[in-house]
Design a protein around this motif. Structure first.
Motif, PDB file in Angstrom:
ATOM      1  N   ILE B   9       0.845  -1.203   0.000  1.00 24.51           N
ATOM      2  CA  ILE B   9       0.000   0.000   0.000  1.00 24.51           C
ATOM      3  C   ILE B   9       0.879   1.251   0.000  1.00 24.51           C
ATOM      4  CG2 ILE B   9      -1.668   1.327   1.377  1.00 24.51           C
ATOM      5  CD1 ILE B   9      -2.708  -1.442   2.418  1.00 24.51           C
ATOM      6  N   LYS B  12       2.612   1.728  -3.314  1.00 25.87           N
ATOM      7  CA  LYS B  12       1.612   2.115  -4.321  1.00 25.87           C
ATOM      8  C   LYS B  12       1.376   3.624  -4.247  1.00 25.87           C
ATOM      9  CE  LYS B  12      -2.409   2.201  -3.091  1.00 25.87           C
ATOM     10  NZ  LYS B  12      -3.135   3.286  -2.420  1.00 25.87           N
ATOM     11  N   ARG B  15       4.303   5.475  -5.670  1.00 27.23           N
ATOM     12  CA  ARG B  15       4.297   5.381  -7.128  1.00 27.23           C
ATOM     13  C   ARG B  15       3.278   6.349  -7.723  1.00 27.23           C
ATOM     14  NH1 ARG B  15       3.625  -0.414 -10.009  1.00 27.23           N
ATOM     15  NH2 ARG B  15       2.012  -0.632  -8.444  1.00 27.23           N
ATOM     16  N   LEU B  16       2.102   6.412  -7.112  1.00 23.63           N
ATOM     17  CA  LEU B  16       1.061   7.295  -7.650  1.00 23.63           C
ATOM     18  C   LEU B  16       1.478   8.769  -7.561  1.00 23.63           C
ATOM     19  CD1 LEU B  16      -2.214   5.586  -6.365  1.00 23.63           C
ATOM     20  CD2 LEU B  16      -1.409   5.766  -8.716  1.00 23.63           C
ATOM     21  N   ARG B  19       3.693   9.812 -10.265  1.00 19.24           N
ATOM     22  CA  ARG B  19       3.108   9.768 -11.606  1.00 19.24           C
ATOM     23  C   ARG B  19       2.285  11.016 -11.903  1.00 19.24           C
ATOM     24  NH1 ARG B  19       1.243   3.661 -13.027  1.00 19.24           N
ATOM     25  NH2 ARG B  19       3.342   2.831 -13.102  1.00 19.24           N
TER      26      ARG B  19
END
Lengths: 314, 416
Positions: B9, B12, B15-16, B19
């Motif tokens: 989690i 993630k 990473r988001l 981006r």
């Protein structure tokens, strides 16, 4: 068949108001069971309790023998959930989303890779798997949303209004996929406010309104409750009085039931066509203008109307 | 298995964040740009061969006839500080103040008559003649450096004074010495204690002046952490808001109905905010170090300070998510808090310019502790010197995370 889901006197209250009000039902293995009801009826809350997201205020449910309140982790491993909203990460690709959620369900390595590949092919998005979700159409997002619910090969799948807000073609594809999953042996609890979907998919239907389960049975059992009756719906102007018209029409021969609601009156009758002329004449006598008329043959909508006095979409 | 999901989690979320182009501009480019801009305003990029501030004009008016006044004068005119401080010895305090008023000096230090005697005489009952620091408000950074040197000197004097007083009082009480011997002995003991601590006392001064060692004070070493901490608070705000965004989008509910302990879901989200904050600080501090040739000295101390600052700041993100109801509320409140902490914590101004009570209030901000920690490191301080800062940031983070978690658990992670 044996019951895979048993719900006992489930109650969920928010600040004294019951969102789910003492409902009980069961689902047999291999069934598609639909919870049919208008928005706000308590369908999503029921699924949220059954999927262990919310604790019930009272009552309990068991899934494959595990209590949702006492053994939530066991229940979570056995069920799949397709939520109403698109619960995906827009900035991740379909492949990344499926990998992430697969790992959340305990998959890893080659098992995860194989399962994700299978699902991408199943939903017809293998060639676009590396594109970000935000570039997908609504229907494509819905398909990925469903795929996530299938990652752990659940024996019982909860689908909460999976066709909301999509085009007819995507809707058709989703309904077909629900039937395929069921043909493959999956038990499905499907919620919807579309009568046609419940009619097409379900072995049994529970009709829910204001948190209460007001009817339960096969479609034929439910339509039998209204008999071989038609429903005649009279749509009125904004300034007209539905209550006054309903009272006036109740005395007509052939009118078994007259239920007023917002700007309309629903009549239950053995023959809507034969009654129509008398109805228009009585309305004229009462000085009430009828804008339009719907005639509905016996179906789940008529059952809902018969039980609540309101149309499903009211 | 749950621990694996905890990291899943968190990574993630990291990473988001990376981006999101708009987020990256705000997280990384904006602080770089502001650091550059403010550096240019201070003349850091004017082509001078010096790195940052040098030759800070300071006047010393020594009216003290004792050894301490002379010692202070010697510190400011020492060879080690000659590159950083351009000290001039004046006789008239009024003249010195006037030069400061005319912006010809960054500060004037007036050592009054009787200063040494007040330190070394136990009979004075602890009343010390105060040294006057007359500062130029238009040169906050230069003034701050001069003040730091003065404070460092006075801190050692204070240590010597307290130790000396205690020893003399004990000797008097035991009858080992007579009252008339106390003053002379007090001066001797106090001076010895000052001298025995001279190594630690001079850390700031010597390391700041060693030619070519990279330990010279650079205004960017002050600005870069200031801007990094300011924008870090925005990042943790977005992190906190992301918890509520996920709650609304249904992804948080989806995590909670997966076979994962809810505590690990919340923990993973919290760790994600921390990871993002740490990554941002590492990039900003590392990037500014490379781009502007800044040296922070002790690598371990820098790493620990970065992690502690990220932890302290991300605690605020969790707290906001637990108290506020919508992502919009978190964004608005968080922006206001980031700005307030930027002001109170020294991201914009030299803290020495602010009143004492503001500086005290500012301690609730991670900015204050982290910026001061980085300043100490940039001037040659080592891990031991910033231990209180690291400890404060860790305590801050732990308290805020605990409070946030309790509130979120009570309220429910997902609301109907």
């Amino acid at each position: 068949m044996s019951a895979v889901l048993e719900v006992h006197n489930l109650v969920k209250k928010y600040g004294g108001k019951s969102a789910v009000d003492d409902i009980s039902f069961d689902i047999q293995e291999g069934e598609i069971f639909s919870l049919l009801g208008p928005n706000g009826a308590g369908k999503t809350t029921t699924i949220s309790i059954l999927s262990t997201l919310f604790a019930p205020t009272e009552g309990d449910a068991s899934i494959f023998g595990f209590s949702v309140t006492k053994n939530p982790m066991e229940v979570k491993r056995l069920i799949g959930v397709v939520p109403q909203e698109i619960a995906l990460y827009d900035d991740m690709t379909a492949l990344e989303n499926l990998n992430f959620w697969g790992e959340m369900y305990g998959l890893s390595g080659s098992a995860l890779k194989t399962r994700v590949k299978e699902l991408l092919e199943q939903i017809g998005l293998a060639d676009r798997a590396k594109e970000r979700i935000k570039t997908y159409s609504g229907g494509m997002k819905r398909r990925v949303n469903i795929a996530v619910g299938l990652l752990n090969k659940p024996r019982l799948l909860f689908m909460d209004e999976p066709t909301v807000g999509i085009d007819p073609q995507s809707r058709r594809a989703i309904l077909d996929s629900v039937k395929s999953l069921n043909d493959a042996g999956m038990t499905i609890l499907y919620t919807t406010h579309y009568m046609e979907e419940a009619q097409e998919l379900s072995d049994r239907v529970g009709i829910i309104d204001h948190g209460k389960l007001i009817a339960l049975g096969t479609q034929s059992e439910l339509t039998a409750q209204v008999g071989e009756m038609d429903t005649l719906i009279l749509h009125l102007g904004e300034n007209e009085d539905p209550e006054h018209l309903a009272q006036g029409l109740k005395t007509l021969s052939g009118v078994l039931q007259a239920d007023p609601s917002d700007h309309s009156v629903a009549l239950v009758t053995p023959s809507a066509e034969e009654l129509l002329a008398q109805v228009v004449s009585r309305a004229n006598e009462l000085g009430i203008k009828i804008h339009s008329v719907d005639i509905r043959e016996p179906n789940l909508e008529a059952v809902f109307l018969h039980l609540t006095g309101r149309a499903l979409r009211d | 298995m749950n621990l694996r999901k905890f990291f899943l989690i968190a990574f993630k979320d990291l990473r988001l964040i990376f981006r999101d182009p708009a987020g990256l501009v705000f997280m990384l480019l904006a602080p770089f740009a502001l650091t550059l801009g403010m550096g240019a305003l201070t003349g850091r990029f004017s082509g001078s061969t010096q790195l940052g501030i040098s030759q800070i004009p300071v006047a010393i008016v020594n009216q003290d006839s004792g050894e301490l006044g002379q010692a202070l004068e010697d510190v400011f005119t020492s060879k080690e500080l000659s590159e950083l401080i351009a000290a001039q010895i004046l006789v008239d305090p009024a003249e010195a103040r006037a030069l400061v008023d005319q912006d010809k000096l960054a500060a004037a230090i007036v050592v009054p008559d009787g200063f040494s005697a007040s330190i070394f005489t136990p009979e004075s009952g602890g009343d010390v003649v105060a040294v006057e620091f007359y500062e130029n408000p238009t040169r906050p950074t230069s003034t701050g450096i001069a003040r730091s040197i003065l404070e460092s000197f006075l801190k050692q004097v204070e240590v010597g004074r307290v130790s000396g007083t205690l020893i003399i009082k004990q000797l008097l009480a035991s009858g080992a010495i007579q009252a008339q011997q106390a003053a002379a002995l007090g001066a001797e003991v106090g001076w010895e204690v000052v001298g025995s601590n001279s190594d630690s006392a001079s850390i700031l001064i010597t390391s700041n002046t060693v030619e070519g060692s990279g330990a010279k004070f650079d205004i960017l070493a002050y600005l870069a952490p200031g801007m990094a901490m300011l924008f870090l608070m925005y990042t943790v705000t977005f992190g906190g808001a992301s918890l509520l965004v996920e709650s609304r989008a249904g992804t948080l509910a989806r995590m909670l109905i997966s076979p994962t302990n809810p505590g690990f879901v919340l923990g993973g989200k919290g760790f994600g905010i921390f990871l993002t904050a740490a990554a941002q600080l590492i990039i900003l501090i590392g990037g500014t170090s490379l781009l502007f040739r800044l040296s922070w000295g002790d690598g371990l101390a820098v790493a620990l300070l970065i992690l502690a600052a990220a932890f302290g700041a991300s605690g605020w993100g969790i707290l906001m998510a637990s108290v506020l109801k919508t992502p919009g509320q978190v964004a608005v409140t968080g922006s206001a808090i980031a700005l307030l902490f930027g002001i109170l914590g020294g991201s914009f101004f030299d803290m020495s310019l602010l009143p004492e009570w503001v500086r005290t209030v500012g301690k609730i901000s991670p900015n204050s502790w982290a910026i001061e920690g980085f300043r100490i490191l940039s001037m040659g301080g080592r891990l031991s010197a910033i231990q209180p800062h690291i400890t404060a940031l860790i305590i801050m983070g732990a308290l805020l995370y605990a409070l946030g978690t309790i509130l979120l658990s009570r309220r429910g992670l997902v609301r109907k």
